[in-house]
Design a protein around this motif. Structure first.
Motif, PDB file in Angstrom:
ATOM      1  N   LEU A   1       0.849  -1.178   0.000  1.00 48.50           N
ATOM      2  CA  LEU A   1       0.000   0.000   0.000  1.00 48.50           C
ATOM      3  C   LEU A   1       0.893   1.238   0.000  1.00 48.50           C
ATOM      4  N   GLU A   2       0.823   2.000  -1.073  1.00 52.58           N
ATOM      5  CA  GLU A   2       1.548   3.268  -1.240  1.00 52.58           C
ATOM      6  C   GLU A   2       3.072   3.095  -1.260  1.00 52.58           C
ATOM      7  N   GLU A   3       3.543   1.882  -1.519  1.00 53.28           N
ATOM      8  CA  GLU A   3       4.988   1.642  -1.531  1.00 53.28           C
ATOM      9  C   GLU A   3       5.286   0.380  -2.333  1.00 53.28           C
ATOM     10  N   VAL A   4       6.559   0.123  -2.556  1.00 52.92           N
ATOM     11  CA  VAL A   4       6.999  -1.111  -3.213  1.00 52.92           C
ATOM     12  C   VAL A   4       8.080  -1.767  -2.362  1.00 52.92           C
TER      13      VAL A   4
ATOM     14  N   GLY B   1       2.310   2.257   3.532  1.00 53.31           N
ATOM     15  CA  GLY B   1       1.134   2.961   4.033  1.00 53.31           C
ATOM     16  C   GLY B   1       0.325   2.121   5.007  1.00 53.31           C
ATOM     17  N   ALA B   2      -0.529   2.814   5.766  1.00 54.21           N
ATOM     18  CA  ALA B   2      -1.403   2.144   6.725  1.00 54.21           C
ATOM     19  C   ALA B   2      -2.482   1.368   5.980  1.00 54.21           C
TER      20      ALA B   2
ATOM     21  N   LEU C   1      -3.865   5.349  -8.053  1.00 53.66           N
ATOM     22  CA  LEU C   1      -4.072   6.749  -7.674  1.00 53.66           C
ATOM     23  C   LEU C   1      -3.114   7.192  -6.569  1.00 53.66           C
ATOM     24  N   LYS C   2      -2.829   6.308  -5.602  1.00 51.75           N
ATOM     25  CA  LYS C   2      -2.132   6.716  -4.388  1.00 51.75           C
ATOM     26  C   LYS C   2      -0.657   6.332  -4.329  1.00 51.75           C
TER      27      LYS C   2
ATOM     28  N   ALA D   1       4.848   4.764  -6.860  1.00 46.76           N
ATOM     29  CA  ALA D   1       5.555   3.916  -7.815  1.00 46.76           C
ATOM     30  C   ALA D   1       4.739   3.607  -9.064  1.00 46.76           C
ATOM     31  N   LEU D   2       3.443   3.828  -8.998  1.00 44.32           N
ATOM     32  CA  LEU D   2       2.581   3.537 -10.142  1.00 44.32           C
ATOM     33  C   LEU D   2       2.204   4.790 -10.920  1.00 44.32           C
ATOM     34  N   GLN D   3       2.855   5.894 -10.603  1.00 45.30           N
ATOM     35  CA  GLN D   3       2.562   7.144 -11.308  1.00 45.30           C
ATOM     36  C   GLN D   3       3.381   7.219 -12.603  1.00 45.30           C
TER      37      GLN D   3
END
Length: 483
Positions: free
Chosen positions: A158-161, A214-215, A226-227, A230-232
């Motif tokens: 979540l929000e990271e790799v 992410g939490a 969206l968040k 790394a996927l942007q």
């Protein structure tokens, strides 16, 4: 259940409820390692993904649902914990499965990219996503020809790799080359999944397997598009730069990778061997022979055994031990009554097996026998901040991690020395001044203080179960920003 037991976190996800009888998912969470494992079932056949070493809960859960465990799956060879795949497979007869390019010293199915693993009325599709490690793979639950869930292991959080620096020794690739592989795995494999596919990651916040996870425990591919930074729409060069800007991994990580590759000792045998009560005399002898005294008590107001290190159950005990001490360190335990076994289990989870036993009767028994005690000066917030109008004789030490310094700031003028660097930076810490040691909750500060005691420091103050947030809230001090 204890917060560090493999605790079921969800009974039926929303998606599983929608699918009726075709599949069922149970997420298990071990919060002290930020680790998630999974039970997936279809038509009374089950698969376990990334099981913890203490495997009993998976068997009990499977029995409660009258299912047969068909597969034990590793998304990759883990670095932060010892997996329970060998014991589970031995007991249940399940097949061990890893992704392409995995190399093990035990019998396992090395699946092919896009291979379908039949599971009841469903399939698990193997999606090879190298980068975190070469063999890293995601497993997609396919029901009625539709992708429903992806178990992403350490490829996507979540929000990271996942960090790309763990497999450079074994793969022959540089960290930057692995990061490039991960960049393409995300774009060519994971981001091609439909937005409504549910994402179940291998870790959550607090794990050292990602820089800033992410939490939360579950998401969707669409939400992460969206968040998740790394996927942007960023270049490969930008991705590599960001993903490789990460602190060095805990020292035990490489030890655990090797254990997961070669196969760890049988859990019940090693647990039986090391769960050994010691008399005061036996304890004193192994301590005198150089064993590390690990004090896992939460409350140490009565003092600590001379030379011991306090790492509490409240703290992430396993991670702290794994960062501070080498895997072959000889350890003897002092624990709160009834918590000796969970302390040992946490150490075994990260492959620390050189445990000589625990002091029977704990700290009170030590005191009754006249053992030497050292005191930790634990005070209230007001006294902690009191420099007695002589600030030149007082030094504040913030022993949190660098990202925390930047996020919340520090008490003005504090020395910023992360707990895990204390012993390497003793030359920065004066012995002729009063040290005011703090962190986020008080747990790391106590550990830091016990380390300093071993090096001859004695003049310091701590706050009981409180940290920077409490200091700011109660006394409304203006924090110093850190760039």
């Amino acid at each position: 259940m204890n917060a560090c037991t493999a605790t079921p976190a969800y009974v039926n996800t929303q998606k599983a409820q929608q699918s009726g009888e075709n599949f069922f998912i149970q997420q298990f969470q071990v919060s002290c390692l930020g680790q998630f494992s999974y039970y997936i079932e279809s038509n009374n056949e089950a698969a376990i993904i990334d099981p913890m070493r203490d495997y009993e809960d998976y068997i009990k859960f499977s029995e409660s649902r009258n299912s047969v465990i068909k597969y034990v799956i590793l998304t990759h060879l883990h670095a932060d914990f010892v997996a329970g795949h060998l014991d589970l497979a031995k007991i249940t007869g399940a097949q061990i499965v890893l992704g392409p390019q995995a190399v093990t010293q035990y019998q396992a199915k090395i699946a092919q990219d896009e291979e379908l693993l039949p599971l009841g009325r469903a399939y698990l599709r193997v999606v090879h996503t190298p980068g975190h490690t070469l063999e890293s793979s995601c497993f997609v639950l396919v029901v009625d020809d539709k992708d429903h869930v992806v178990f992403s292991g350490d490829s996507l959080f979540l929000e990271e790799v996942g960090r790309p620096d763990l497999a450079s020794k074994s793969s022959g690739l540089t960290t930057h080359q692995l990061a490039s592989l991960l960049y393409h795995s995300l774009r060519n494999k994971i981001m091609k999944l439909e937005d409504d596919v549910i994402l179940y990651p291998g870790h959550g916040a607090g794990s050292s397997c990602g820089k800033a996870i992410g939490a939360g425990t579950v998401s969707t591919i669409g939400e992460q598009k969206l968040k998740n930074w790394a996927l942007q729409n960023i270049t490969e060069e930008e991705f590599v730069k960001i993903s490789t800007d990460i602190p060095a991994p805990p020292q035990y990580f490489f030890h655990d990778v090797q254990l997961n590759r070669q196969g760890a000792n049988d859990l019940l045998n090693i647990k039986s061997k090391v769960t050994k009560p010691l008399s005061y005399q036996e304890f004193a002898q192994v301590a005198a022979d150089g064993a590390l005294i690990l004090d896992s008590r939460d409350v140490v107001n009565k003092g600590i055994i001379k030379g011991s290190i306090n790492i509490t159950q409240v703290a992430t005990l396993a991670s702290f031990v794994g960062i501070l001490f080498k895997p072959d360190q000889r350890i003897v335990i002092v624990a709160d009554e009834g918590k000796e076994e969970i302390t040992i289990i946490r150490l075994l989870r990260i492959g620390y097996e050189n445990i000589l036993g625990y002091l029977e009767g704990g700290f009170d028994n030590y005191v009754r026998n006249g053992g030497e005690v050292q005191q930790l000066n634990i005070v209230d917030l007001k006294d902690f901040l009191d420099t007695k109008d002589q600030p030149q004789n007082h030094v504040f030490i913030d022993c949190r991690n660098p990202p925390e310094f930047k996020t919340t700031g520090i008490v003005p003028g504090s020395l910023m020395i992360p707990l895990f660097q204390i012993e390497n930076q003793l030359d920065l810490i004066p012995k002729d001044k009063t040290l005011h040691i703090y962190c986020r909750s008080g747990a790391r500060a106590k550990t830091a203080a016990t380390i300093l005691l071993r090096h001859g420091y004695s003049d310091f103050v701590l706050i009981q179960n409180a940290g920077l947030e409490h200091i700011v809230k109660e006394h409304q001090i203006q924090v110093q920003k850190v760039e």
